[in-house]
Design a protein around this motif. Structure first.
Motif, PDB file in Angstrom:
ATOM      1  N   THR A 208      75.420  62.904  15.675  1.00 53.45           N
ATOM      2  CA  THR A 208      74.988  63.387  16.981  1.00 53.45           C
ATOM      3  C   THR A 208      73.901  62.457  17.496  1.00 53.45           C
ATOM      4  O   THR A 208      72.907  62.215  16.806  1.00 53.45           O
ATOM      5  N   PHE A 209      74.084  61.935  18.700  1.00 57.65           N
ATOM      6  CA  PHE A 209      73.129  60.998  19.266  1.00 57.65           C
ATOM      7  C   PHE A 209      72.933  61.290  20.751  1.00 57.65           C
ATOM      8  O   PHE A 209      73.713  62.016  21.374  1.00 57.65           O
ATOM      9  N   LYS A 210      71.865  60.704  21.309  1.00 52.89           N
ATOM     10  CA  LYS A 210      71.535  60.878  22.718  1.00 52.89           C
ATOM     11  C   LYS A 210      71.893  59.611  23.487  1.00 52.89           C
ATOM     12  O   LYS A 210      71.748  58.502  22.981  1.00 52.89           O
ATOM     13  N   TYR A 211      72.354  59.811  24.725  1.00 57.83           N
ATOM     14  CA  TYR A 211      72.641  58.680  25.595  1.00 57.83           C
ATOM     15  C   TYR A 211      72.414  59.119  27.040  1.00 57.83           C
ATOM     16  O   TYR A 211      72.357  60.324  27.340  1.00 57.83           O
ATOM     17  N   THR A 212      72.293  58.146  27.929  1.00 62.83           N
ATOM     18  CA  THR A 212      72.008  58.409  29.339  1.00 62.83           C
ATOM     19  C   THR A 212      73.139  57.860  30.189  1.00 62.83           C
ATOM     20  O   THR A 212      73.292  56.634  30.278  1.00 62.83           O
ATOM     21  N   PRO A 213      73.962  58.711  30.802  1.00 66.97           N
ATOM     22  CA  PRO A 213      75.027  58.218  31.683  1.00 66.97           C
ATOM     23  C   PRO A 213      74.443  57.504  32.895  1.00 66.97           C
ATOM     24  O   PRO A 213      73.369  57.858  33.394  1.00 66.97           O
ATOM     25  N   SER A 214      75.165  56.492  33.375  1.00 63.44           N
ATOM     26  CA  SER A 214      74.663  55.696  34.498  1.00 63.44           C
ATOM     27  C   SER A 214      74.664  56.485  35.800  1.00 63.44           C
ATOM     28  O   SER A 214      73.897  56.175  36.714  1.00 63.44           O
ATOM     29  N   ARG A 215      75.499  57.510  35.926  1.00 62.83           N
ATOM     30  CA  ARG A 215      75.581  58.256  37.184  1.00 62.83           C
ATOM     31  C   ARG A 215      74.485  59.316  37.294  1.00 62.83           C
ATOM     32  O   ARG A 215      73.803  59.419  38.306  1.00 62.83           O
ATOM     33  N   THR A 216      74.330  60.103  36.251  1.00 63.43           N
ATOM     34  CA  THR A 216      73.367  61.213  36.328  1.00 63.43           C
ATOM     35  C   THR A 216      71.959  60.801  35.968  1.00 63.43           C
ATOM     36  O   THR A 216      70.990  61.431  36.409  1.00 63.43           O
ATOM     37  N   ARG A 217      71.822  59.756  35.121  1.00 63.80           N
ATOM     38  CA  ARG A 217      70.502  59.303  34.675  1.00 63.80           C
ATOM     39  C   ARG A 217      69.755  60.396  33.919  1.00 63.80           C
ATOM     40  O   ARG A 217      68.534  60.432  33.931  1.00 63.80           O
ATOM     41  N   ARG A 218      70.493  61.278  33.276  1.00 63.19           N
ATOM     42  CA  ARG A 218      69.877  62.341  32.474  1.00 63.19           C
ATOM     43  C   ARG A 218      70.360  62.226  31.039  1.00 63.19           C
ATOM     44  O   ARG A 218      71.545  62.024  30.795  1.00 63.19           O
ATOM     45  N   SER A 219      69.444  62.367  30.128  1.00 66.66           N
ATOM     46  CA  SER A 219      69.768  62.223  28.724  1.00 66.66           C
ATOM     47  C   SER A 219      70.580  63.423  28.251  1.00 66.66           C
ATOM     48  O   SER A 219      70.209  64.577  28.482  1.00 66.66           O
ATOM     49  N   VAL A 220      71.713  63.141  27.607  1.00 65.40           N
ATOM     50  CA  VAL A 220      72.578  64.190  27.058  1.00 65.40           C
ATOM     51  C   VAL A 220      72.896  63.847  25.609  1.00 65.40           C
ATOM     52  O   VAL A 220      72.713  62.707  25.170  1.00 65.40           O
ATOM     53  N   LYS A 221      73.404  64.839  24.885  1.00 67.11           N
ATOM     54  CA  LYS A 221      73.755  64.656  23.479  1.00 67.11           C
ATOM     55  C   LYS A 221      75.274  64.598  23.343  1.00 67.11           C
ATOM     56  O   LYS A 221      76.006  65.235  24.109  1.00 67.11           O
ATOM     57  N   ARG A 222      75.705  63.867  22.349  1.00 63.26           N
ATOM     58  CA  ARG A 222      77.132  63.737  22.079  1.00 63.26           C
ATOM     59  C   ARG A 222      77.359  63.721  20.577  1.00 63.26           C
ATOM     60  O   ARG A 222      76.584  63.094  19.844  1.00 63.26           O
ATOM     61  N   HIS A 223      78.412  64.404  20.133  1.00 62.81           N
ATOM     62  CA  HIS A 223      78.749  64.461  18.709  1.00 62.81           C
ATOM     63  C   HIS A 223      80.109  63.812  18.500  1.00 62.81           C
ATOM     64  O   HIS A 223      81.089  64.163  19.170  1.00 62.81           O
TER      65      HIS A 223
END
Length: 328
Positions: A208-223
């Motif tokens: 599970t890691f965090k990344y920031t999509p280029s469109r929303t610019r909000r940090s989200v988690k992904r597994h």
């Protein structure tokens, strides 16, 4: 038809091949296959035989697919289905000598390719059987190899030659551990691919890691699973002595040279000067005050050459001369 093939227990390759042949028939007439007439199907088969010059093996696949569709999926009592026959050809295979096989295997540049080809040749495996071979299928004590789901979904045992066992053991000694790969990837953990503070959790289920999509610019988690994480991680690594374009040269953020100038220099080098006339004037880059180390005087750009010593830009010497412009 796909459901009928699955209920009949056909292999995946047979399933895909039959669907492809029926799809080609529908595309030929641009009509659904269940709406075609017997005459249209017969004309299509004659087209494959006479115009396309289909080989007997290809015709056999087409015949079997159409018989399957018009006998089970969409039953039709057609005489053309009873007349389908594939001419039998008796041809002798091309047999290579042992010396020729050894020359072909010796010509491979990668060790795992040579080991794979040697295993296929000495055991007499089909391509898919060789791809599905696992370490547990090789029994060095009884000198046998267990082949799973061969042709007709049948298992069988094959004798293991000494030469094949020797090749496989040498390959296992070189590639059984991932120390070399880990040593290569370790340099990229904190610098390029992903930093440690972005990794939230690691367990047997995945990462599970965090990344920031280029469109929303909000940090989200992904597994993701471990294999998927390693696959994405390796995509960010580069071979030795390679550099990313965005970190080097005119594509770097620190470079003051604009893309338009690079484009015009390429056109000038290729002799496409007529394209430069259509370009709007480009703002000149900021000039730097470069001083001579010997006398301390200000230096000026006089001439630009390429690697072969050819002049691609030359500044007029007269102070009253116009700015340089190639008329083409």
């Amino acid at each position: 038809m796909s459901r009928d093939l699955q209920l009949l227990g056909r292999a995946k390759r047979t399933h895909d091949g039959y669907l492809r042949e029926v799809r080609k028939l529908a595309c030929h007439y641009n009509t659904a296959p269940d709406q075609l007439s017997q005459q249209q199907v017969a004309d299509y088969l004659l087209y494959l035989i006479n115009d396309c010059q289909f080989a007997p093996g290809s015709l056999k696949v087409t015949y079997s697919a159409l018989k399957m569709f018009y006998s089970i999926t969409c039953p039709r009592d057609w005489d053309v289905l009873k007349k389908l026959r594939v001419p039998k050809q008796k041809t002798l295979p091309d047999v290579l000598t042992s010396e020729q096989v050894q020359q072909l295997i010796a010509a491979t540049k990668r060790h795992h390719h040579a080991a794979f080809f040697w295993t296929l040749y000495t055991l007499g495996l089909r391509l898919q059987e060789g791809l599905n071979l696992q370490i547990g299928d090789i029994d060095s004590k009884r000198m046998t190899v267990h082949v799973h789901r061969g042709k007709g979904a049948k298992d069988r045992y094959l004798p293991l030659p000494e030469s094949t066992l020797h090749v496989l053991r040498n390959y296992w000694k070189q590639h059984r551990n991932g120390e070399a790969a880990l040593k290569y990837l370790a340099a990229y953990v904190n610098r390029v691919a992903i930093s440690n503070n972005r990794i939230v959790a690691v367990d047997e289920q995945g990462v599970t890691f965090k990344y920031t999509p280029s469109r929303t610019r909000r940090s989200v988690k992904r597994h993701v699973t471990g294999n998927e994480f390693v696959r994405g991680f390796v995509q960010h690594t580069l071979p030795s002595r390679f550099q990313r374009l965005r970190y080097y040269g005119w594509a770097s953020q620190n470079c003051e040279l604009k893309v338009q100038w690079v484009q015009m220099l390429v056109w000038f080098y290729l002799g496409w000067c007529w394209l430069m006339k259509k370009q709007t004037p480009i703002e000149a880059p900021v000039k730097r005050d470069v001083r001579c180390k010997e006398c301390g005087g200000q230096m000026q750009l006089v001439e630009v050459t390429d690697g072969a010593g050819r002049v691609i830009y030359q500044r007029p010497l007269a102070s009253h001369a116009l700015a340089y412009l190639d008329s083409g």
